[in-house]
Design a protein around this motif. Structure first.
Motif, PDB file in Angstrom:
ATOM      1  N   SER A 402       0.856  -1.184   0.000  1.00  0.00           N
ATOM      2  CA  SER A 402       0.000   0.000   0.000  1.00  0.00           C
ATOM      3  C   SER A 402       0.894   1.236   0.000  1.00  0.00           C
ATOM      4  CB  SER A 402      -0.912   0.005   1.220  1.00  0.00           C
ATOM      5  OG  SER A 402      -0.140   0.057   2.416  1.00  0.00           O
ATOM      6  N   GLY A 403       0.367   2.318  -0.505  1.00  0.00           N
ATOM      7  CA  GLY A 403       1.151   3.545  -0.547  1.00  0.00           C
ATOM      8  C   GLY A 403       0.354   4.663  -1.182  1.00  0.00           C
ATOM      9  N   ASN A 404       0.692   5.890  -0.829  1.00  0.00           N
ATOM     10  CA  ASN A 404       0.041   7.052  -1.415  1.00  0.00           C
ATOM     11  C   ASN A 404       0.903   8.276  -1.178  1.00  0.00           C
ATOM     12  OD1 ASN A 404      -0.962   8.526   1.182  1.00  0.00           O
ATOM     13  ND2 ASN A 404      -1.691   6.414   1.425  1.00  0.00           N
ATOM     14  N   SER A 428       3.031   7.992   2.266  1.00  0.00           N
ATOM     15  CA  SER A 428       3.038   6.717   2.986  1.00  0.00           C
ATOM     16  C   SER A 428       3.577   5.660   2.039  1.00  0.00           C
ATOM     17  CB  SER A 428       1.617   6.358   3.439  1.00  0.00           C
ATOM     18  OG  SER A 428       1.589   5.057   4.007  1.00  0.00           O
ATOM     19  N   SER A 429       4.681   5.032   2.420  1.00  0.00           N
ATOM     20  CA  SER A 429       5.278   4.006   1.569  1.00  0.00           C
ATOM     21  C   SER A 429       6.093   3.046   2.416  1.00  0.00           C
ATOM     22  CB  SER A 429       6.175   4.635   0.491  1.00  0.00           C
ATOM     23  OG  SER A 429       7.249   5.330   1.081  1.00  0.00           O
ATOM     24  N   LYS A 456       5.119  10.095   6.284  1.00  0.00           N
ATOM     25  CA  LYS A 456       5.807  11.381   6.392  1.00  0.00           C
ATOM     26  C   LYS A 456       4.843  12.509   6.066  1.00  0.00           C
ATOM     27  CE  LYS A 456       8.740  10.304   3.214  1.00  0.00           C
ATOM     28  NZ  LYS A 456       9.880  10.332   2.266  1.00  0.00           N
ATOM     29  N   GLN A 457       4.945  13.572   6.856  1.00  0.00           N
ATOM     30  CA  GLN A 457       4.220  14.811   6.571  1.00  0.00           C
ATOM     31  C   GLN A 457       5.207  15.961   6.722  1.00  0.00           C
ATOM     32  OE1 GLN A 457       2.862  13.089   9.640  1.00  0.00           O
ATOM     33  NE2 GLN A 457       2.067  11.550   8.244  1.00  0.00           N
ATOM     34  N   GLU A 458       5.331  16.751   5.673  1.00  0.00           N
ATOM     35  CA  GLU A 458       6.263  17.885   5.728  1.00  0.00           C
ATOM     36  C   GLU A 458       5.584  19.146   5.216  1.00  0.00           C
ATOM     37  OE1 GLU A 458      10.821  18.270   4.736  1.00  0.00           O
ATOM     38  OE2 GLU A 458       9.677  18.660   2.894  1.00  0.00           O
ATOM     39  N   ILE A 478       7.317  12.240  11.234  1.00  0.00           N
ATOM     40  CA  ILE A 478       7.454  10.906  10.650  1.00  0.00           C
ATOM     41  C   ILE A 478       6.933   9.881  11.641  1.00  0.00           C
ATOM     42  CG2 ILE A 478       9.021   9.250   9.592  1.00  0.00           C
ATOM     43  CD1 ILE A 478      11.011  11.552   9.216  1.00  0.00           C
ATOM     44  N   ASN A 479       6.010   9.078  11.186  1.00  0.00           N
ATOM     45  CA  ASN A 479       5.531   7.932  11.965  1.00  0.00           C
ATOM     46  C   ASN A 479       6.157   6.667  11.390  1.00  0.00           C
ATOM     47  OD1 ASN A 479       3.768   9.707  13.346  1.00  0.00           O
ATOM     48  ND2 ASN A 479       2.259   9.483  11.705  1.00  0.00           N
TER      49      ASN A 479
END
Length: 663
Positions: A402-404, A428-429, A456-458, A478-479
């Motif tokens: 999964s990823g986006n 998300s990867s 990741k959110q930046e 980063i989670n």
């Protein structure tokens, strides 16, 4: 194969140059090759009275169609980029030899992907990504030659050539080579990077194409750093060991290599041409192909005690391969009111693994991860007043990986001097494949994991102003941060004679908390007559997860220099000092088996001062560079490290040239 392609390419260029010369002769009224002429007659001289095209006509175009032009000026920022990577390495601390790993003084998290990559990130600093290949449109053939000295034996060169066969067809070819012996035992670096490609557009301006091929190998001899005894001798600044080849290293029989190839093709066709100037009601369909092949291997003649037990007593070899083929299709509609709207679908086939399975007492480690992924998404672009808005999003339609990602950016031009932008990146990867599956002849370097996606959110804000300053702010969370760290080895021991220990082993891990990271960076140049002071200051704060994510709090670079024209403006001169400093922090260590850095808790990298003296000059289109690196160590010696057991560079005199040719 590469040699044959190169020969064919230059034959084509030679033919084109000959044809251009014949055309030039005809345009200038020459009678060469016409009429009756005696055998002994001397040929007439052809004088080219054409005006030279302006430098702005030599265009450099990114894969996303951002356009600049060839810059032949000499500035302090050209000095910052005059290095092995050919980009500003303010946020990197280089190891002792050219072409080795780096210690990161800061991190960027704005890159996104939907699938994991190979890994071996310490060998990817010089790797040509798709975004690193540029395309050209030039009125006359253009050549750039780069040369810089290295350490002890070897050189760093980069030769590039591009020409337009027609106004609509451009071809380019380049080769970058590196060889540097280094000053320590078994530390030679060797690299070759060949690139060739071109761009084309049809006469009716409906079809556009960009394509390139890159082949690159990055080879390093590895010595595992200084032995504990040699590290103490290095710290003591013992004059007996000013010859660094006398210092003991952990081993002298290992090397690793990353070999990569990529074929890239991006093209589109305007089904409905619309208005050429505004693209109103234009409809286009496009396709992007990316075929990437990577191989990484680590060789060692005899096992090293510090890495633990091994399955073989000699000729250890770890080898992994990775192939990825991606095809992206999109349809785009452009409207003056709605903006540019695109729908895209992507298919990716991936294949990562080894040639063997590993059967252990309690489990079996598989040898391959492969499959197919389909992704869908869209893009948007619109200019509203002074704002330029862009967006890009995709998601995997798969449960296996999964990823986006979502990228959104707003850009606003305040005036002719200042531009501001804000960007949001959410991704998300899965972690890189070497976190998920790794096999080695070393017992401790074998694992298979099922880690969660890294999230990741930046948020970033940038202001660029020549009058005031360049300022940027990055806030990142980063989670499931995934990293390499140390675990206790139940079978590990410490050698009482050498001090080498195998009591801890490198393992992949995933942090169960959050990593919060703030980076603030500012650049400002002050001018007074012919003197300049260029300052770059960076402040960083890890407010969550500092036990696994570490950076120095402050990093600074200050350049004081003089510049002026000499000899009736025939020569432009720059000379001065560049000062660098960073505060102390627990830097990551380097593991040559993985070609990765890992988190450690026993070594504090003391912040140290670096001072370089430079003398640069520009004559016509040639830029000359001369530098005394780590100049301060002449007076006080050098006992600084860049990572555990990895010494920093000693004083060195290095020089070279960047020369542009316009035919």
């Amino acid at each position: 194969m590469i040699r044959q392609i190169t020969i064919i390419f230059f034959l084509v260029i030679s033919f084109a140059s000959f044809a251009q010369q014949r055309q030039l002769q005809r345009n200038n009224g020459s009678t060469l090759g016409t009429g009756n002429k005696d055998i002994g007659d001397a040929p007439k001289t052809v004088i080219d009275n054409r005006e030279k095209p302006p430098i702005e006509d030599y265009k450099i175009i990114s894969v996303e169609n951002d356009t600049t032009y060839v810059d032949t000026t000499l500035t302090i920022y050209k000095d910052y980029k005059y290095n092995y990577l050919r980009r500003d390495n303010f946020e990197l601390l280089p190891f002792s030899n050219v072409g080795q790993a780096y210690t990161k003084l800061a991190w960027d998290f704005d890159e996104v992907d939907l699938l994991p990559d190979l890994g071996a990130r310490e060998k990817h600093y010089s790797y040509y990504e798709v975004e690193d290949i540029f395309y050209y449109n030039v009125p006359t053939p253009f050549t750039e030659l780069f040369f810089k000295t290295t350490f002890e034996q070897g050189q760093n060169v980069d030769a590039f050539f591009t020409t337009n066969m027609t106004p609509r067809l451009n071809l380019f070819i380049g080769y970058r080579g590196l060889r540097s012996l280094g000053r320590y035992q078994n530390l030679m670096s060797s690299q070759g990077a060949f690139r060739i490609g071109g761009s084309f557009e049809s006469k009716n301006n409906r079809y556009h194409l960009k394509t390139h091929f890159v082949s690159q190998d990055t080879n390093n001899e590895e010595n595992g750093g200084l032995t504990p005894v040699a590290a103490q001798q290095f710290l003591a600044k013992d004059e007996e060991f000013d010859d660094r080849s006398l210092l003991g290293v952990n081993f002298e029989d290992a090397e690793n290599m990353l070999y990569t190839k990529r074929f890239f093709l991006k093209h589109h066709y305007k089904v409905v041409k619309g208005n050429d100037s505004t693209r109103n009601n234009q409809i286009r369909i496009g396709h992007t192909l990316n075929f990437t092949d990577k191989e990484y291997w680590y060789n060692q003649t005899s096992p090293f005690f510090g890495y633990g037990e091994s399955y073989k007593n000699s000729n250890l070899r770890d080898e992994v391969e990775y192939q990825r083929v991606s095809n992206l299709l999109y349809a785009e509609y452009c409207n003056n009111l709605l903006g540019e709207i695109a729908f895209q679908v992507k298919h990716s086939n991936y294949n990562y693994g080894y040639q063997r399975k590993l059967i252990l007492d309690s489990t079996t480690i598989n040898n391959r991860i492969k499959g197919d992924i389909v992704s869908v998404g869209g893009r948007y672009h619109k200019k509203i007043g002074g704002f330029d808005l862009t967006g890009d999003a995709m998601i995997n339609l798969s449960e296996e990986f999964s990823g986006n990602y979502l990228k959104a950016k707003a850009r606003y031009r305040i005036n002719e001097d200042a531009v501001a932008d804000a960007a949001l990146v959410i991704n998300s990867s899965a972690p890189n494949f070497n976190f998920l599956l790794f096999q080695s002849d070393y017992v401790n370097y074998n694992w298979q994991n099922d880690f969660d996606n890294i999230q990741k959110q930046e948020l970033s804000v940038n202001l660029k102003s020549k009058k005031w300053a360049n300022v940027s702010a990055h806030l990142t969370q980063i989670n499931n941060f995934t990293y390499f760290g140390l675990e206790d080895n139940p079978n590990g021991v410490t050698d009482t004679i050498t001090g080498i220990s195998s009591a801890q082993m490198v393992k992949p891990a995933q942090y169960d908390g959050n990593v919060g990271y703030l980076k603030l960076k500012a650049n400002r140049k002050f001018e007074f007559q012919n003197f300049n002071l260029d300052n770059t200051l960076m402040y960083q704060n890890v407010f969550e997860g500092e036990e696994v994510f570490r950076v120095p709090e402050f990093v600074t670079r200050n350049s004081l220099y003089y510049e002026d024209f000499w000899f009736d403006k025939a020569l432009f001169l720059q000379t001065g000092f560049v000062y660098n400093y960073f505060t102390s922090f627990q830097a990551n260590a380097y593991d040559p088996v993985l070609a990765e850095s890992y988190v450690q808790n026993s070594f504090e990298l003391e912040g140290f001062h670096r001072l370089d003296y430079f003398f640069n000059a520009k004559v016509d289109q040639a830029r000359l560079f001369f530098k005394l690196e780590n100049f301060i160590s002449i007076f006080d010696g050098n006992n600084n490290f860049v990572a555990p057991l990895q010494p920093y560079r000693d004083f060195a005199i290095r020089f070279g040239i960047v020369w542009d040719f316009f035919l």
